[in-house]
Design a protein around this motif. Structure first.
Motif, PDB file in Angstrom:
ATOM      1  N   ASP A 133       3.659   1.366  -4.621  1.00 20.76           N
ATOM      2  CA  ASP A 133       2.630   1.358  -3.573  1.00 20.76           C
ATOM      3  C   ASP A 133       1.367   0.659  -4.059  1.00 20.76           C
ATOM      4  OD1 ASP A 133       4.189   2.640  -1.671  1.00 20.76           O
ATOM      5  OD2 ASP A 133       3.403   4.640  -2.134  1.00 20.76           O
ATOM      6  N   ALA A 134       0.982   0.920  -5.304  1.00 21.20           N
ATOM      7  CA  ALA A 134      -0.193   0.242  -5.858  1.00 21.20           C
ATOM      8  C   ALA A 134       0.056  -1.259  -5.940  1.00 21.20           C
ATOM      9  CB  ALA A 134      -0.526   0.801  -7.243  1.00 21.20           C
ATOM     10  N   ARG A 136       2.020  -3.026  -3.975  1.00 20.91           N
ATOM     11  CA  ARG A 136       1.936  -3.557  -2.608  1.00 20.91           C
ATOM     12  C   ARG A 136       0.479  -3.689  -2.158  1.00 20.91           C
ATOM     13  NH1 ARG A 136       6.639  -0.756  -2.054  1.00 20.91           N
ATOM     14  NH2 ARG A 136       5.673   1.208  -1.462  1.00 20.91           N
ATOM     15  N   SER A 137      -0.316  -2.666  -2.436  1.00 20.66           N
ATOM     16  CA  SER A 137      -1.720  -2.689  -2.047  1.00 20.66           C
ATOM     17  C   SER A 137      -2.462  -3.835  -2.739  1.00 20.66           C
ATOM     18  CB  SER A 137      -2.367  -1.346  -2.389  1.00 20.66           C
ATOM     19  OG  SER A 137      -3.752  -1.387  -2.140  1.00 20.66           O
ATOM     20  N   HIS A 138      -2.266  -3.975  -4.046  1.00 20.94           N
ATOM     21  CA  HIS A 138      -2.921  -5.058  -4.780  1.00 20.94           C
ATOM     22  C   HIS A 138      -2.406  -6.423  -4.329  1.00 20.94           C
ATOM     23  CE1 HIS A 138      -4.423  -1.865  -7.390  1.00 20.94           C
ATOM     24  NE2 HIS A 138      -5.319  -2.743  -7.782  1.00 20.94           N
ATOM     25  N   GLY A 141      -4.411  -7.267  -1.231  1.00 21.05           N
ATOM     26  CA  GLY A 141      -5.794  -7.611  -1.535  1.00 21.05           C
ATOM     27  C   GLY A 141      -5.933  -8.941  -2.247  1.00 21.05           C
TER      28      GLY A 141
END
Length: 153
Positions: A133-134, A136-138, A141
């Protein structure tokens, strides 16, 4: 280190490749010149409020982005390797924890390669992310940042 740990680390490593229609020196300058970096080093709907600007190996940095809604996102790190105009390595840690979960330090590497047609291939890697998840989030961004970088160069 076991095979499982190696696979897990790979799973939580972000790799983004982009080709910019600009010479490598111009893309390097966009990464290393504070005034240019402040134009693009934030996702859409964010702007850079603070960037201490000094890039050299061993130098610690602090920066702050602000969303269009006024939310600040602070991050810091240290430049580990600066090899003009081809390689930049730095750590990255979020500073303002609002979820009760401490952030971890990740390692970002930017490789810039000249292409035969005068463009620049960038390979960006962020290792040490905590979860898929981290990652995907990064990815979201950084991809938005790199869209802005394309417009700047």
């Amino acid at each position: 280190m076991s095979r499982t740990q190696t696979m897990e680390q790979a799973e939580f490593t972000l790799v983004i490749e982009r080709v910019f229609d600009a010479p490598r020196e111009q893309v390097w300058k966009a990464w290393t010149d504070r005034d240019i970096r402040m134009q693009w080093l934030s996702p859409k709907d964010f702007s850079v409020r603070q960037d201490d600007g000094r890039i050299c190996a061993g130098h610690e940095y602090k920066a702050c982005m602000i969303s269009s809604a006024g939310k600040e996102s602070r991050y810091a790190g240290e430049y580990r390797e600066v090899k003009e105009p081809e390689k930049l390595v730095f750590t990255h840690t979020w500073q303002n924890d609002t979820c009760g979960v401490p952030y971890i330090e990740t390692l970002c590497t930017v490789l810039l390669e000249e292409t035969v047609d005068g463009k620049t291939k960038m390979i960006f890697t962020q290792a040490g992310l905590r979860s898929a998840d981290a990652r995907r989030s990064h990815n979201g961004g950084w991809s938005e940042c790199f869209d802005k970088l394309q417009a700047v160069v």
